[in-house]
Design a protein around this motif. Structure first.
Motif, PDB file in Angstrom:
ATOM      1  N   ILE A 176      11.294   7.171   3.728  1.00  9.26           N
ATOM      2  CA  ILE A 176      10.522   6.353   4.770  1.00  9.26           C
ATOM      3  C   ILE A 176       9.641   5.723   3.317  1.00  9.26           C
ATOM      4  CG2 ILE A 176       8.806   6.377   6.213  1.00  9.26           C
ATOM      5  CD1 ILE A 176      11.111   6.776   7.285  1.00  9.26           C
ATOM      6  N   TYR A 177       8.758   6.863   2.807  1.00 11.41           N
ATOM      7  CA  TYR A 177       7.714   6.442   1.996  1.00 11.41           C
ATOM      8  C   TYR A 177       8.666   5.173   0.527  1.00 11.41           C
ATOM      9  CZ  TYR A 177       5.310   9.154   3.866  1.00 11.41           C
ATOM     10  OH  TYR A 177       4.151  10.003   5.421  1.00 11.41           O
ATOM     11  N   GLN A 178      10.031   5.339   0.058  1.00  7.58           N
ATOM     12  CA  GLN A 178      10.250   4.480  -1.154  1.00  7.58           C
ATOM     13  C   GLN A 178      10.785   2.897  -0.222  1.00  7.58           C
ATOM     14  OE1 GLN A 178      12.954   6.739  -2.952  1.00  7.58           O
ATOM     15  NE2 GLN A 178      13.438   4.871  -4.922  1.00  7.58           N
ATOM     16  N   ASN A 179      11.158   3.369   0.716  1.00  8.98           N
ATOM     17  CA  ASN A 179      12.179   2.028   1.447  1.00  8.98           C
ATOM     18  C   ASN A 179      11.282   1.571   2.738  1.00  8.98           C
ATOM     19  OD1 ASN A 179      13.460   1.830  -0.868  1.00  8.98           O
ATOM     20  ND2 ASN A 179      14.862   3.551   0.194  1.00  8.98           N
ATOM     21  N   LYS A 180      10.754   1.662   3.334  1.00 12.71           N
ATOM     22  CA  LYS A 180      10.861   1.399   4.772  1.00 12.71           C
ATOM     23  C   LYS A 180       9.334   0.833   5.734  1.00 12.71           C
ATOM     24  CE  LYS A 180      15.185   1.785   5.827  1.00 12.71           C
ATOM     25  NZ  LYS A 180      16.094   0.959   5.546  1.00 12.71           N
ATOM     26  N   ALA A 181       8.271   0.956   4.012  1.00 10.63           N
ATOM     27  CA  ALA A 181       7.170   0.756   4.641  1.00 10.63           C
ATOM     28  C   ALA A 181       6.400  -0.783   3.641  1.00 10.63           C
ATOM     29  CB  ALA A 181       6.053   2.070   4.585  1.00 10.63           C
ATOM     30  N   ARG A 182       5.524  -1.644   4.110  1.00 10.71           N
ATOM     31  CA  ARG A 182       5.696  -2.323   3.559  1.00 10.71           C
ATOM     32  C   ARG A 182       4.070  -1.772   2.801  1.00 10.71           C
ATOM     33  NH1 ARG A 182       5.507  -7.246   5.687  1.00 10.71           N
ATOM     34  NH2 ARG A 182       5.726  -6.907   7.730  1.00 10.71           N
ATOM     35  N   PHE A 183       3.840  -0.821   2.862  1.00  7.29           N
ATOM     36  CA  PHE A 183       2.408  -0.297   2.237  1.00  7.29           C
ATOM     37  C   PHE A 183       2.574   0.824   2.974  1.00  7.29           C
ATOM     38  CE2 PHE A 183       0.566  -3.943   2.233  1.00  7.29           C
ATOM     39  CZ  PHE A 183       0.802  -5.213   1.065  1.00  7.29           C
ATOM     40  N   THR A 184       1.948   2.290   1.827  1.00  8.99           N
ATOM     41  CA  THR A 184       1.636   3.333   2.048  1.00  8.99           C
ATOM     42  C   THR A 184       0.367   3.731   1.791  1.00  8.99           C
ATOM     43  OG1 THR A 184       4.319   4.533   1.806  1.00  8.99           O
ATOM     44  CG2 THR A 184       1.394   6.117   1.210  1.00  8.99           C
ATOM     45  N   VAL A 185      -0.351   4.605   2.384  1.00 10.55           N
ATOM     46  CA  VAL A 185      -2.505   4.744   2.824  1.00 10.55           C
ATOM     47  C   VAL A 185      -2.084   6.035   2.259  1.00 10.55           C
ATOM     48  CG1 VAL A 185      -4.757   4.782   3.036  1.00 10.55           C
ATOM     49  CG2 VAL A 185      -3.099   3.417   3.840  1.00 10.55           C
ATOM     50  N   LEU A 186      -2.242   6.489   0.570  1.00  2.51           N
ATOM     51  CA  LEU A 186      -2.717   7.875  -0.190  1.00  2.51           C
ATOM     52  C   LEU A 186      -3.875   8.481   0.307  1.00  2.51           C
ATOM     53  CD1 LEU A 186      -0.314   9.046  -2.967  1.00  2.51           C
ATOM     54  CD2 LEU A 186      -2.587  10.197  -2.636  1.00  2.51           C
ATOM     55  N   PHE A 187      -4.176   9.318   1.027  1.00  2.54           N
ATOM     56  CA  PHE A 187      -5.364  10.180   1.323  1.00  2.54           C
ATOM     57  C   PHE A 187      -5.376  11.197   0.212  1.00  2.54           C
ATOM     58  CE2 PHE A 187      -4.382   7.875   5.293  1.00  2.54           C
ATOM     59  CZ  PHE A 187      -5.598   7.375   6.049  1.00  2.54           C
ATOM     60  N   ILE A 188      -5.983  10.630  -0.418  1.00  7.24           N
ATOM     61  CA  ILE A 188      -5.963  11.630  -1.672  1.00  7.24           C
ATOM     62  C   ILE A 188      -7.091  12.859  -1.396  1.00  7.24           C
ATOM     63  CG2 ILE A 188      -6.860  11.786  -3.883  1.00  7.24           C
ATOM     64  CD1 ILE A 188      -6.042   9.313  -4.861  1.00  7.24           C
ATOM     65  N   SER A 189      -7.006  13.871  -1.801  1.00 13.68           N
ATOM     66  CA  SER A 189      -8.265  15.057  -1.670  1.00 13.68           C
ATOM     67  C   SER A 189      -7.564  16.289  -2.639  1.00 13.68           C
ATOM     68  CB  SER A 189      -7.904  14.909   0.113  1.00 13.68           C
ATOM     69  OG  SER A 189      -7.289  16.282   0.585  1.00 13.68           O
TER      70      SER A 189
END
Length: 324
Positions: A58-71
């Motif tokens: 999913i995170y490598q190939n199946k989404a146009r962008f990823t929002v990474l919520f940093i905390s």
């Protein structure tokens, strides 16, 4: 990747402690007909799957962008770090932004540079963040339509993540291992294990690898013909006297005042030069050595140790050493 190959416009990667905010973002994205990967929307689909493999895809190939919520919580989670490495493999492959950082605080995340533009969530509501996501996706769709109208060949092979876990003889994760993967052509990749004993590699070739593992408090380990498509766990043996290290071309030995340089001569013999270090009591250099046979070294300050080359190829060396 072509536009039609994406299952999701956006994937959300976050720690459970931040779910209250992220759930509002996911719900608003869904209302605007933006295809979003959010775990609670996928509960039935995730049921029974191998999550390690499925989420990597999913995170490598199946989404146009990823929002990474940093905390702070994000940085401490095993699963979020696995997601992050998958994202970075994708970002490494493409010459455009893919990871979109959004910060709850100033926590440093491995691989996310401080110079990368981010959204500060301390002054953004979930709806305001969704507005920005929507604009980003809209601009990217225009970019992709122009790009794929011109591009006729696929330049780079698809990378994937290979993970090695190191543990001690009690099964506890072992931090600080220096791990080198050496391909058949003597090119190499390297990484260090984290607090969970994990080292991640982005693999682009179909080679098998020789795996070299070194640690400043443990003897070395070598694994041959390792298939990187299958993650592995390695138990590192304990020792009260032997430590190990890897180096390229030359190395400075702990506790000694100078360095050593191994090489292979034109006849295929292994030779060792030592800068201001006596080998075997002062034998003339270059000293011809053999793998797995100890050598005694002494520097100009009287520091001595036994050194054993466990591996040497393409100028990459793995050694065990102990005090005399």
């Amino acid at each position: 990747m072509r536009k039609d190959d994406y299952i999701y416009d956006i994937a959300l990667s976050f720690a459970g402690e931040d779910r209250k905010y992220v759930e509002k973002v996911a719900s608003e994205l869904q209302k605007r007909n933006i295809r979003v990967f959010y775990d609670m929307f996928e509960e039935a689909n995730l049921w029974g799957k191998n999550l390690y493999t499925y989420l990597s895809e999913i995170y490598q190939n199946k989404a146009r962008f990823t929002v990474l919520f940093i905390s702070k919580a994000y940085n401490e989670k095993l699963w979020t770090n696995h997601e992050r490495v998958s994202m970075q493999a994708r970002a490494f492959q493409e010459s455009r932004e893919y990871i979109l950082p959004a910060r709850f605080d100033s926590t440093a995340i491995p691989g996310i540079l401080n110079t990368v533009g981010y959204i500060d969530l301390r002054n953004k509501t979930p709806d305001q963040l969704v507005d920005l996501i929507e604009k980003k996706i809209s601009k990217d769709q225009t970019f992709l339509s122009k790009k794929w109208s011109r591009l006729t060949t696929f330049i780079n092979p698809k990378p994937f993540i290979f993970t090695i876990k190191t543990v001690d003889t009690k099964g506890s994760p072992l931090r600080g291992c220096h791990i080198v993967l050496v391909a058949n052509n003597a090119t190499y990749l390297e990484s260090h294990t984290d607090d969970k004993g994990l080292a991640h590699f982005i693999i682009r070739t179909k080679d098998s690898y020789t795996v070299l593992i070194a640690h400043s408090l443990y003897p070395s380990e070598i694994l041959y013909n390792v298939d990187p498509k299958v993650d592995i766990k390695v138990e590192v043996q304990n020792s009260t006297t032997i430590a190990s290290m890897t180096f390229y071309k030359s190395g400075s030995l702990p506790g000694m005042a100078s360095s050593i340089q191994p090489l292979i001569n034109t006849e295929g013999s292994l030779q060792l030069f030592a800068d201001n270090i006596a080998i075997e009591g002062g034998v003339e250099q270059p000293f011809v050595f053999k793998l797995n046979k100890a050598i005694r070294l002494e520097d100009n300050e009287g520091n001595s140790l036994h050194l054993t080359f466990r591996y040497f190829k393409g100028r990459i060396a793995l050694i065990d050493y102990s005090r005399v």
